[in-house]
Design a protein around this motif. Structure first.
Motif, short mmCIF file in Angstrom:
data_model
loop_
_atom_site.label_atom_id
_atom_site.label_comp_id
_atom_site.label_asym_id
_atom_site.label_seq_id
_atom_site.Cartn_x
_atom_site.Cartn_y
_atom_site.Cartn_z
N PHE A 119 -41.23 -45.35 35.26
CA PHE A 119 -41.13 -46.41 36.27
C PHE A 119 -40.17 -46.00 37.38
CE2 PHE A 119 -39.57 -50.35 38.10
CZ PHE A 119 -40.72 -51.11 38.22
N ALA A 120 -39.06 -45.39 37.00
CA ALA A 120 -38.09 -44.96 38.01
C ALA A 120 -38.70 -43.93 38.96
CB ALA A 120 -36.85 -44.39 37.33
N PHE A 121 -39.47 -43.00 38.41
CA PHE A 121 -40.11 -41.99 39.25
C PHE A 121 -41.22 -42.59 40.11
CE2 PHE A 121 -38.40 -38.58 36.44
CZ PHE A 121 -37.90 -37.76 37.44
N ASP A 122 -42.05 -43.43 39.49
CA ASP A 122 -43.25 -43.92 40.18
C ASP A 122 -42.95 -45.06 41.16
OD1 ASP A 122 -44.58 -42.10 38.61
OD2 ASP A 122 -45.25 -43.59 37.13
N GLN A 123 -41.96 -45.89 40.83
CA GLN A 123 -41.77 -47.12 41.60
C GLN A 123 -40.43 -47.20 42.34
OE1 GLN A 123 -44.30 -49.07 41.86
NE2 GLN A 123 -45.56 -48.23 40.21
N LEU A 124 -39.44 -46.44 41.92
CA LEU A 124 -38.10 -46.63 42.48
C LEU A 124 -37.56 -45.36 43.14
CD1 LEU A 124 -36.45 -48.76 39.63
CD2 LEU A 124 -37.57 -49.56 41.72
N ALA A 125 -38.44 -44.49 43.58
CA ALA A 125 -37.98 -43.26 44.23
C ALA A 125 -37.17 -43.56 45.48
CB ALA A 125 -39.17 -42.37 44.56
N GLU A 126 -37.45 -44.69 46.13
CA GLU A 126 -36.76 -45.03 47.38
C GLU A 126 -35.47 -45.82 47.14
OE1 GLU A 126 -39.53 -47.13 49.78
OE2 GLU A 126 -41.03 -45.54 49.74
N LEU A 127 -35.19 -46.18 45.90
CA LEU A 127 -33.97 -46.91 45.60
C LEU A 127 -32.82 -45.93 45.44
CD1 LEU A 127 -32.48 -49.53 44.89
CD2 LEU A 127 -33.19 -49.20 42.51
N ALA A 128 -31.84 -46.01 46.33
CA ALA A 128 -30.69 -45.09 46.31
C ALA A 128 -31.18 -43.66 46.07
CB ALA A 128 -29.70 -45.51 45.23
N PRO A 129 -31.97 -43.11 46.99
CA PRO A 129 -32.67 -41.84 46.73
C PRO A 129 -31.77 -40.65 46.48
CG PRO A 129 -32.82 -42.48 49.05
CD PRO A 129 -32.25 -43.65 48.33
N SER A 130 -30.51 -40.72 46.90
CA SER A 130 -29.61 -39.60 46.65
C SER A 130 -28.76 -39.79 45.39
CB SER A 130 -28.68 -39.39 47.85
OG SER A 130 -27.88 -40.55 48.07
N ALA A 131 -28.87 -40.97 44.78
CA ALA A 131 -28.08 -41.23 43.57
C ALA A 131 -28.65 -40.46 42.39
CB ALA A 131 -28.07 -42.73 43.27
N PRO A 132 -27.80 -39.91 41.53
CA PRO A 132 -28.31 -39.19 40.36
C PRO A 132 -28.95 -40.14 39.36
CG PRO A 132 -25.92 -39.36 40.28
CD PRO A 132 -26.33 -39.89 41.62
N LEU A 133 -29.80 -39.58 38.53
CA LEU A 133 -30.49 -40.33 37.48
C LEU A 133 -30.17 -39.67 36.14
CD1 LEU A 133 -32.62 -42.40 36.42
CD2 LEU A 133 -34.35 -40.66 36.88
N LEU A 134 -29.68 -40.47 35.20
CA LEU A 134 -29.38 -40.00 33.85
C LEU A 134 -30.38 -40.65 32.90
CD1 LEU A 134 -27.57 -38.58 31.74
CD2 LEU A 134 -26.04 -40.55 31.85
N THR A 135 -31.03 -39.85 32.08
CA THR A 135 -32.08 -40.37 31.20
C THR A 135 -32.02 -39.72 29.84
OG1 THR A 135 -34.48 -40.66 30.95
CG2 THR A 135 -33.72 -38.66 32.07
N ASP A 136 -32.53 -40.44 28.84
CA ASP A 136 -32.62 -39.88 27.50
C ASP A 136 -33.98 -39.25 27.24
OD1 ASP A 136 -34.07 -42.24 27.49
OD2 ASP A 136 -33.57 -42.73 25.42
N SER A 137 -34.88 -39.30 28.21
CA SER A 137 -36.24 -38.79 28.04
C SER A 137 -36.47 -37.57 28.91
CB SER A 137 -37.27 -39.89 28.37
OG SER A 137 -37.10 -41.00 27.51
N GLN A 138 -37.47 -36.80 28.54
CA GLN A 138 -37.76 -35.56 29.26
C GLN A 138 -38.72 -35.85 30.42
OE1 GLN A 138 -36.43 -32.47 28.27
NE2 GLN A 138 -37.20 -31.69 30.20
N PRO A 139 -38.31 -35.59 31.66
CA PRO A 139 -39.22 -35.81 32.79
C PRO A 139 -40.43 -34.88 32.70
CG PRO A 139 -36.95 -35.55 33.54
CD PRO A 139 -36.98 -35.16 32.10
N LEU A 140 -41.56 -35.37 33.20
CA LEU A 140 -42.76 -34.55 33.24
C LEU A 140 -42.67 -33.56 34.39
CD1 LEU A 140 -45.37 -37.42 32.68
CD2 LEU A 140 -44.30 -35.95 30.95
N SER A 141 -43.39 -32.47 34.29
CA SER A 141 -43.34 -31.44 35.33
C SER A 141 -43.83 -31.99 36.67
CB SER A 141 -44.17 -30.23 34.91
OG SER A 141 -45.51 -30.61 34.62
#
Length: 379
Positions: A119-141
């Motif tokens: 959801f963060a990748f698909d829907q919130l890319a424009e929300l604080a676009p320079s802020a880092p993202l910390l996740t417990d899951s592996q992003p897809l290529s």
């Protein structure tokens, strides 16, 4: 007089230097002050009331607050992405979150479990676009290919391989590992990781993932397993027919249904019917997650690449003594394990009575000595 003035001047300089050193040692650095003023946005994939996620979230918020971030700066959102028609309302959720946070300061985002990350990748890319993202899951290529923000990966994921290793130490005649599961994004992410963890065991063990069955079929299946099998509680959010259930409740169903020992991957179900396992302590994970946030905000944890791995603490060997007795498993085979529901020793159970008895015996012994001493003087 000149000598006295010089001594006073020297003492004043020493005192000033000492005070400056103490102040500098105690005063936070500029990055640390900035971290304490930061705004943190945590995205949970599902709703509240799930013991595991609630444990992580509570420990995370408490640790951040104890580290100096005001509670008003710690924002927690539950995305309810397991609900029916979640995909259809994704745009509405996006609009709501953008309206709420789009004009606000957000210094770091967190996404727990795969659905929130997607959801963060698909829907919130424009929300604080320079802020880092910390996740417990592996992003897809494909997500990383279009990503523009620093991504930090903190693997809270359970260690299925470590639990199976301990299961084999305790029950060396085991030949089958059965893992109930679901088909949601988080469920499939768990299965992918479990397949990697269990790859070294495939020559020795038959591994069965049950996600292609309905949940009711899975429960009937594990109720009729052969004695050479054990069950490992997996990740479950939704079955193939759309039936939803929190992972903790799925684990409880599993423990009630299985006719063989059930091993756990998280500490939250040890003591409720699982034998135990090499478990992930979720409250500790919440603390570690908060510490990584503070390190990133303070500039102590820098992005080394497009995806930066940050370490998770080790899993812990934890077992239920009653379940070990139920299945006739020798706990001495895992000397480093901790235990719940362990019967107290005689000293622990009767400490008060034993101390009282010792006191009475000591008193009587003292009286005997006094009487003997008196008798000898009389004689």
């Amino acid at each position: 007089m000149g000598g006295i003035s010089f001594i006073r001047l020297l003492a004043g300089l020493i005192l000033a230097a000492w005070a400056h050193a103490v102040f500098c040692a105690d005063a936070p650095s500029a990055p640390e002050r900035a971290a304490a003023e930061a705004h943190v946005l945590l995205l949970n994939s599902y709703g509240p009331g799930r013991v595991g996620i609630d444990s992580v979230t509570e420990a995370f918020v408490n640790r951040l607050h104890a580290s100096g971030i005001p509670l008003e700066h710690i924002h927690v959102e539950y995305l309810h992405l397991n609900q029916p028609n979640a995909d259809l309302v994704a745009q509405a959720r996006r609009a709501l979150l953008m309206a709420q946070y789009g004009g606000q300061r957000v210094d770091i985002l967190l996404a727990l479990q795969q659905p929130a990350l997607n959801f963060a990748f698909d829907q919130l890319a424009e929300l604080a676009p320079s802020a880092p993202l910390l996740t417990d899951s592996q992003p897809l290529s494909k997500q990383m290919a279009v990503n523009k923000r620093p991504i930090f990966h903190y693997p809270i994921v359970p260690d299925v391989g470590a639990t199976v290793k301990e299961a084999m130490q305790l029950m060396p005649r085991t030949r089958r590992i059965v893992i109930p599961g679901g088909v949601s994004e988080a469920d499939r992410a768990f299965q992918r990781q479990a397949e990697v963890d269990l790859a070294p065991w495939l020559r020795q063990l038959q591994v069965e993932f049950l996600q292609n069955m309905s949940w009711a079929e899975q429960m009937r299946y594990i109720a009729n397993l052969t004695p050479d099998a054990v069950v490992v509680t997996g990740m479950f959010n939704r079955d193939r027919d759309g039936y939803t259930l929190p992972t903790i409740d799925a684990a409880r169903d599993t423990m009630r249904a299985a006719n063989v020992p059930v091993f756990s991957l998280f500490d939250t179900v040890v003591g409720e019917g699982a034998v135990g396992g090499a478990v992930r302590n979720l409250q500790q994970s919440g603390v570690e997650l908060a510490d990584h946030v503070m390190a990133i905000l303070a500039g102590k944890q820098l992005a080394a690449a497009a995806l930066t791995e940050v370490p998770a603490g080790p899993v812990q060997s934890m077992y239920d003594w009653r379940q070990l007795e139920r299945w006739k498993i020798d706990p001495s085979l895992l000397p480093a394990a901790s235990f719940v529901n362990r019967p107290p020793s005689l000293w622990q159970a009767y400490r008060g009575a034993m101390l009282g008895a010792i006191a009475i015996i000591a008193l009587l012994a003292g009286l005997v000595l006094v009487l003997l001493s008196h008798w000898r003087r009389s004689a």
